[in-house]
Enzyme design. Structure first.
Site, mmCIF file in Angstrom:
data_model
loop_
_atom_site.group_PDB
_atom_site.id
_atom_site.type_symbol
_atom_site.label_atom_id
_atom_site.label_comp_id
_atom_site.label_asym_id
_atom_site.label_seq_id
_atom_site.Cartn_x
_atom_site.Cartn_y
_atom_site.Cartn_z
ATOM 1 N N HIS A 107 0.805 -1.199 0.000
ATOM 2 C CA HIS A 107 0.000 0.000 0.000
ATOM 3 C C HIS A 107 0.845 1.259 0.000
ATOM 4 O O HIS A 107 0.597 2.182 -0.763
ATOM 5 C CB HIS A 107 -1.025 0.055 1.120
ATOM 6 C CG HIS A 107 -2.017 1.139 0.814
ATOM 7 N ND1 HIS A 107 -2.904 1.027 -0.230
ATOM 8 C CD2 HIS A 107 -2.172 2.371 1.294
ATOM 9 C CE1 HIS A 107 -3.573 2.136 -0.357
ATOM 10 N NE2 HIS A 107 -3.171 2.970 0.545
ATOM 11 N N TYR A 130 1.881 5.516 -2.105
ATOM 12 C CA TYR A 130 2.154 6.869 -1.611
ATOM 13 C C TYR A 130 3.552 7.322 -2.015
ATOM 14 O O TYR A 130 3.796 8.512 -2.192
ATOM 15 C CB TYR A 130 1.919 6.939 -0.103
ATOM 16 C CG TYR A 130 0.446 6.860 0.166
ATOM 17 C CD1 TYR A 130 -0.341 8.003 0.075
ATOM 18 C CD2 TYR A 130 -0.181 5.649 0.383
ATOM 19 C CE1 TYR A 130 -1.707 7.934 0.231
ATOM 20 C CE2 TYR A 130 -1.548 5.567 0.529
ATOM 21 C CZ TYR A 130 -2.309 6.715 0.456
ATOM 22 O OH TYR A 130 -3.657 6.637 0.583
ATOM 23 N N HIS A 144 -9.175 0.736 -10.381
ATOM 24 C CA HIS A 144 -8.882 1.713 -9.330
ATOM 25 C C HIS A 144 -7.428 2.163 -9.375
ATOM 26 O O HIS A 144 -7.141 3.352 -9.415
ATOM 27 C CB HIS A 144 -9.202 1.110 -7.962
ATOM 28 C CG HIS A 144 -8.655 1.900 -6.807
ATOM 29 N ND1 HIS A 144 -9.179 3.122 -6.441
ATOM 30 C CD2 HIS A 144 -7.616 1.671 -5.976
ATOM 31 C CE1 HIS A 144 -8.480 3.593 -5.419
ATOM 32 N NE2 HIS A 144 -7.526 2.742 -5.115
ATOM 33 N N PHE A 145 -6.495 1.207 -9.379
ATOM 34 C CA PHE A 145 -5.113 1.697 -9.272
ATOM 35 C C PHE A 145 -4.593 2.233 -10.589
ATOM 36 O O PHE A 145 -3.671 3.041 -10.585
ATOM 37 C CB PHE A 145 -4.186 0.685 -8.595
ATOM 38 C CG PHE A 145 -3.880 -0.581 -9.335
ATOM 39 C CD1 PHE A 145 -3.067 -0.562 -10.445
ATOM 40 C CD2 PHE A 145 -4.372 -1.790 -8.893
ATOM 41 C CE1 PHE A 145 -2.772 -1.728 -11.120
ATOM 42 C CE2 PHE A 145 -4.084 -2.969 -9.558
ATOM 43 C CZ PHE A 145 -3.280 -2.929 -10.685
ATOM 44 N N HIS A 146 -5.211 1.847 -11.704
ATOM 45 C CA HIS A 146 -4.810 2.511 -12.947
ATOM 46 C C HIS A 146 -5.277 3.965 -12.946
ATOM 47 O O HIS A 146 -4.578 4.838 -13.433
ATOM 48 C CB HIS A 146 -5.349 1.760 -14.162
ATOM 49 C CG HIS A 146 -4.478 0.601 -14.559
ATOM 50 N ND1 HIS A 146 -4.555 -0.629 -13.961
ATOM 51 C CD2 HIS A 146 -3.480 0.491 -15.478
ATOM 52 C CE1 HIS A 146 -3.657 -1.448 -14.495
ATOM 53 N NE2 HIS A 146 -2.986 -0.797 -15.415
ATOM 54 N N ARG A 182 -9.684 -11.046 -12.110
ATOM 55 C CA ARG A 182 -8.480 -10.426 -12.664
ATOM 56 C C ARG A 182 -7.560 -11.454 -13.295
ATOM 57 O O ARG A 182 -7.585 -12.622 -12.974
ATOM 58 C CB ARG A 182 -7.693 -9.759 -11.532
ATOM 59 C CG ARG A 182 -8.306 -8.508 -11.033
ATOM 60 C CD ARG A 182 -7.568 -8.046 -9.803
ATOM 61 N NE ARG A 182 -6.256 -7.495 -10.133
ATOM 62 C CZ ARG A 182 -5.413 -7.007 -9.225
ATOM 63 N NH1 ARG A 182 -5.747 -7.015 -7.969
ATOM 64 N NH2 ARG A 182 -4.260 -6.524 -9.572
ATOM 65 N N ARG A 183 -6.678 -10.934 -14.155
ATOM 66 C CA ARG A 183 -5.474 -11.641 -14.577
ATOM 67 C C ARG A 183 -5.738 -12.947 -15.296
ATOM 68 O O ARG A 183 -5.103 -13.948 -15.050
ATOM 69 C CB ARG A 183 -4.602 -11.922 -13.344
ATOM 70 C CG ARG A 183 -4.132 -10.652 -12.724
ATOM 71 C CD ARG A 183 -3.645 -10.873 -11.344
ATOM 72 N NE ARG A 183 -2.901 -9.704 -10.902
ATOM 73 C CZ ARG A 183 -2.709 -9.400 -9.647
ATOM 74 N NH1 ARG A 183 -3.190 -10.174 -8.713
ATOM 75 N NH2 ARG A 183 -2.026 -8.337 -9.328
#
Lengths: 541, 264, 188
Positions: free
Chosen positions: A215, A219, A366-368, A429-430
């Site tokens: 995580h 940041y 989300h993370f893209h 996913r994947r």
């Protein structure tokens, strides 16, 4: 005046080269598993590509951007040449060597374990050694940031550390501690198994170590973006930074609460107790605080710019903003994507809502959106802003820059919104291919095609970005002058000791790590019967 | 600035930051370890201490409600990871060669069958070992193999496995012209829960314990796939292979068998 | 500049607005946490209450995960327990059958690598980590048929790891369960 221009350019160009290759792989993956393409003959090629894409985008690209930008900040903010230039080159060489070491086994199909490693699957040791080298190179950068800061502080005991440098060092410390989790997993669990020294591995413990990194690494990716929000944007659009101390508090808070919250990635894991899951959920909510503070400070800073440019009334300042300035566009797009991505993140962090989308395509979307969108678009802005100071030549393809930023924004929205949607439908996913003819998943086909189109727009945008920078190298020679950061509306003459150093914040970070991770790790390590046999990937056949 | 003492309770920054952090930690721990667990009646904790320990993640065994249902047929009891044949020493291979004399009638002098029994030359040692174990335990039933393995010890089985694994994989007795890879071998049929054959049996990836199939008799392969599909053969661990075979159509079974038979 | 009274007032105003915004931000976050706790109290999806272990090497030899014990079992209290194993590249049973409108506990583990366990259009979504047992409490309101893919990369055959679950009428289920101790919808 930047002294280590070649060093910084080397970092940026290697970063963008990796980014470009990984971008094309990403779009190929989107295409090959969409209804537009026939099933890929050998699914292993797909997983190979995902491993390369993830490794380049998560480890190599942002690390090099943070390093290069960090060296630039050090020289520009402290107004003196970088101490330890040779060490910096050594760090760069390690990152480059690590990248090559990791890429070779991945492209041979000997390490298709994805960038998240997933023990007990084990691939070629060279893949893991490569990743370790990349991290080791970045740790040299961390040490150099620290050395440069403290040397400067000793020489300037009565001056506040410039905000850009304060934030930069906060980011480097965050990374130093963040990377420890994956480093422990690699050095003490995975590499011994990959080298054949052990035949079993505790997959549950490995996942806990990886969550330590997984995580907070986001940041770390975010830090250059936030530094750009605070210290570049207000200056670039002709405004003032609304508040200097608030900026410092935000960075300090990131340092404290970005890392000891990683167990929210393990909400659905069986090896961590429910109590720790709740604690991490609470601290995850806290990490929204520095982001909310940032949103306020930057919006206020932008408003100052609008008013200084003659904007009147409640909304008049918005129209008065320099909308043709690429930096203005970049920060706007970044904020919009951060807003949507952050809203999605609130769903992921809450214990209960997470169950409906955990590890579905929603997460990838989300993370893209957060990383590829909100963060990377500011990497572009950073490059555009720094380039004349690095090349000594004009970077004035403003029209191209605007098209590039617009297309990145549009492409990212078209890519990720349908991606979120199929995640809600439960798309896993994947997978190398999906049988869209089956009625159970047929409704997902249209959304997947939309994402392919979004990805194609991103590839075009990425090519434009490289073109802008290359044109910058061939442009007319200019004297860019001193590289400056934003000035606060009320520039403080003194700041409290707490906001001028990291002692307090690093101590709190360590303490929270012990509280939130100490017991789960020690307990799992003490379990005797949870190590499971290694499963080789790409084994001799 | 430098004169200010940071790590002192009199420093407002230190006191506030440390105090707030500690407060949040204590409050969230109280809710997470005590309050929420106690509010879960279905979890059936024995008391406060049990609830706290469980929330902390201490390993707890749940009281077993019902007795475990045993199968009315024999299943495999091979633990693949603990029975991995060790180093195949020359002695082991030699002993295996002697033992293999009694196998030549069906499996050929050099491990290449002239009937429709499987070729064993170059087969993975673990695959041979597991099948021998299963024949002996009765998990895999064969009128021919059953009586022949009764007297074999674990060491005999290791030696046989080592010997056959050591023999070179020669072009088998059945080769036809190599066929193009059928879809079922390369891609499987995802929505019928059929992973590509090649993702376990080599050429894409290899899963420990699964056999090498290239050059085997098509009749043997089809018989085995049909036996897995019907459940007549059930010595695969946790139905691994039955799950696959059950979903395959007769045409796919034939295509896979003919393809593997045609491979050198 | 430092002694400009306008500047000092400006700085004070700025600090006041900033404090107000900080308070609002903290309020938003506190609200989120309270919402999460509230949902927890009111029996929304909760993480599994206990950590349990299982040896993936011997799942098929002894214990509750042997193949004849997998599937759905009716408990004395009328609830249903489903036991399942994830392995490269299938779940066993590959078709799970459960009654509608009945409390269901799923107990599952992995025999080799990390797998995901997801039932589409439901909140059943967990990880199967070898060495540990995952438990999920759930309930399906109405009869339906859904897919149950593995959502974690588990090797080159991951894309073929799709199971199914059938939610059937409760009375029908109980009638079927009367003569079979473990239920699945696997076609035999």
């Amino acid at each position: 005046m930047l002294h280590s221009r070649r060093l910084i350019l080397a970092h940026f160009w290697l970063a963008f080269a990796g980014f470009g290759v990984a971008l094309i792989l990403g779009e190929w993956q989107m295409f090959i598993r969409s209804p537009l393409s026939a099933w890929i003959g050998n699914p292993e090629w797909y997983y190979r590509s995902v491993t390369a894409h993830g490794t380049a985008m998560a480890y190599v690209f942002p690390t090099l951007v943070a390093m290069g930008f960090g060296y630039a900040i050090t020289e520009a903010a402290l107004k003196r040449p970088l101490i330890g230039g040779n060490w910096a080159w050594a760090g760069f060489a390690l990152v480059a060597a690590g990248t090559v070491t990791a890429v070779i086994p991945v492209s041979l199909g000997l390490a298709s374990v994805l960038y998240t490693f997933y023990p007990p699957m084990i691939g070629s040791p060279f893949y893991y050694i490569g990743v370790v080298l990349v991290v080791a190179g970045s740790w040299i950068w961390v040490a150099l940031m620290s050395v440069n800061l403290y040397t400067w502080k000793r020489a300037n005991p009565d001056t506040p550390v410039p905000l850009a440098m304060f934030a930069n060092v906060a980011g480097s410390y965050l990374w130093a501690w963040t990377a420890v989790g994956a480093a422990i997993e690699l050095l003490f669990q995975i590499l011994p198994a990959a080298l054949g020294l052990t035949t079993t591995i505790d997959a549950g413990l490995a996942r806990v170590f990886f969550s330590w990194t997984l995580h907070a690494i986001v940041y770390f990716w975010l830090m250059p973006t936030y530094i750009a929000y605070y210290t570049i944007i207000p200056r670039a659009i002709g405004g003032r930074l609304f508040s200097d101390p608030m900026a410092r508090i935000s960075f300090a808070l990131f340092l404290v609460v970005a890392m000891p919250i990683g167990v929210h990635h393990l909400f659905a894991d069986p090896q961590v107790g429910a109590g720790f899951k709740f604690m991490h959920s609470v601290f995850t909510a806290l990490v929204a605080l520095p982001t909310l503070l940032t949103v306020f400070t930057i919006c206020a800073s932008v408003e100052i710019a609008g008013r200084l440019r003659g904007g009147k009334g409640v909304f008049g300042w918005i129209t008065a903003l320099p909308w043709r300035n690429p930096m203005m566009l970049a920060v706007t797009f970044s904020f919009v994507m951060l807003g949507f991505g952050g809203a999605g993140g609130l769903i992921n962090m809450s214990y209960q809502l997470d169950a409906s989308i955990h590890n579905t395509q929603w997460i990838t979307g989300h993370f893209h959106l957060i990383f590829g969108g909100a963060i990377v678009i500011m990497y572009f802005a950073i490059a555009y802003d720094l380039w004349p100071h690095l090349t000594g030549k004009a970077l004035d393809s403003f029209r191209m820059m605007r098209i590039q930023l617009w297309s990145w924004f549009v492409g990212m929205i078209v890519l990720t919104f349908p991606w979120h949607y199929v995640g809600i439908l439960g798309m896993p996913r994947r997978m190398a291919f999906y049988d869209y003819t089956d009625p159970a998943i047929a409704p997902q086909a249209v959304s997947v095609i939309a994402s392919v189109i979004g990805g194609a727009i991103l590839v075009v945008s990425g090519a434009l970005f490289v073109a802008v920078l290359v044109r910058g190298h061939m442009a007319v020679r200019v004297e860019p002058g001193e590289y400056r950061f934003s000035v606060a509306a009320h520039q403080p003459a003194r700041v409290p000791a707490a906001l001028n150093g990291f002692g307090l914040w690093v101590s709190l970070m360590l303490a929270l790590t012990v509280i939130n991770y100490g017991f789960p790790i020690v307990h799992l390590m003490s379990l005797r019967n949870t190590s499971v046999p290694v499963v080789w990937i790409g084994a001799p056949r | 600035m430098s004169s200010e003492r940071l790590f002192s309770l009199r420093n407002r920054w230190f006191a506030t930051a440390a105090g707030v952090t500690a407060l949040i930690a204590v409050a969230s721990a109280t809710v997470g370890f005590v309050w929420l667990p106690l509010l879960q009646p279905t979890a059936g904790f024995a008391g406060l201490w049990d609830a706290i320990c469980s929330a902390a993640g201490l390993v707890r065994a749940v009281p077993v409600a019902e007795p475990v249902v045993q199968a009315n047929y024999k299943t495999t009891n091979v633990n693949l990871s603990s029975k991995v044949p060790g180093n195949s020493s020359a002695i082991s291979i030699g002993r295996g060669a002697t033992l293999a004399m009694q196998c030549t009638m069906c499996h050929g002098a050099r491990g290449l069958s002239e009937a429709d029994s499987p070729n064993l030359a170059g087969q993975y040692a673990l695959a041979i070992f597991k099948q021998l174990q299963d024949y002996k335990s009765g998990a895999r039933i064969s009128a021919i193999m059953g009586p022949r393995v009764v007297t074999l010890t674990d060491q005999d089985m290791h030696d046989l496995a080592a010997y056959y694994a050591y023999l070179p994989r020669l072009p088998a007795y059945h080769p036809a012209t190599a066929r193009p890879t059928p879809r079922i071998v390369e891609s499987g049929a995802p929505m019928r829960n059929i992973a590509p054959c090649a993702s376990c049996h080599g050429s894409i990836d290899y899963k420990g314990g699964s056999p090498w199939l290239e050059g085997e008799s098509p009749v043997y392969l089809m018989t085995q796939l049909n036996a897995f599909a019907s459940g007549a053969r059930h010595n695969d661990i946790s139905q691994q292979m039955r799950n696959i075979a059950r979903g395959m159509s007769p045409a796919e079974i034939e295509a896979a068998a003919l393809y593997y038979a045609s491979q050198p | 500049m430092t002694y400009d009274p306008g500047h000092i007032t400006g700085a004070m105003v700025a600090a006041r607005i900033e404090r107000r915004w900080t308070a609002i931000s903290i309020g938003i976050i506190a609200l989120l946490i309270v919402m999460a706790a509230y949902a927890g109290i009111h029996q929304a999806v909760m993480p599994q209450p206990r950590v349990e272990t299982a040896d993936p090497r011997t799942l098929h030899i002894a214990g509750e995960f042997i193949e004849s014990n997998l599937g759905s079992a009716v408990e004395p209290d009328g609830s249903v327990t489903v036991r399942a194993v994830g392995q490269q590249y299938s779940f066993t049973p590959q078709c799970i059958v459960v009654p509608a409108d009945t409390p269901i506990t799923i107990r599952a583990t992995s025999a080799d690598v990390v797998h995901g366990f997801l039932i589409e259009h439901s909140n059943v979504n967990t990880m199967l980590v070898p060495g540990y047992i995952s438990t999920i409490a759930t309930r399906f309101a109405t009869p339906s048929e859904r897919v149950m893919p593995c959502h974690e990369f588990c090797g080159a055959g991951h894309e073929g790891m799709w199971g199914r679950i059938k939610v059937i009428d409760k009375a029908t289920f109980m009638k079927l369960a009367a003569d079979r101790r473990r239920m699945t919808c696997v076609a035999q």
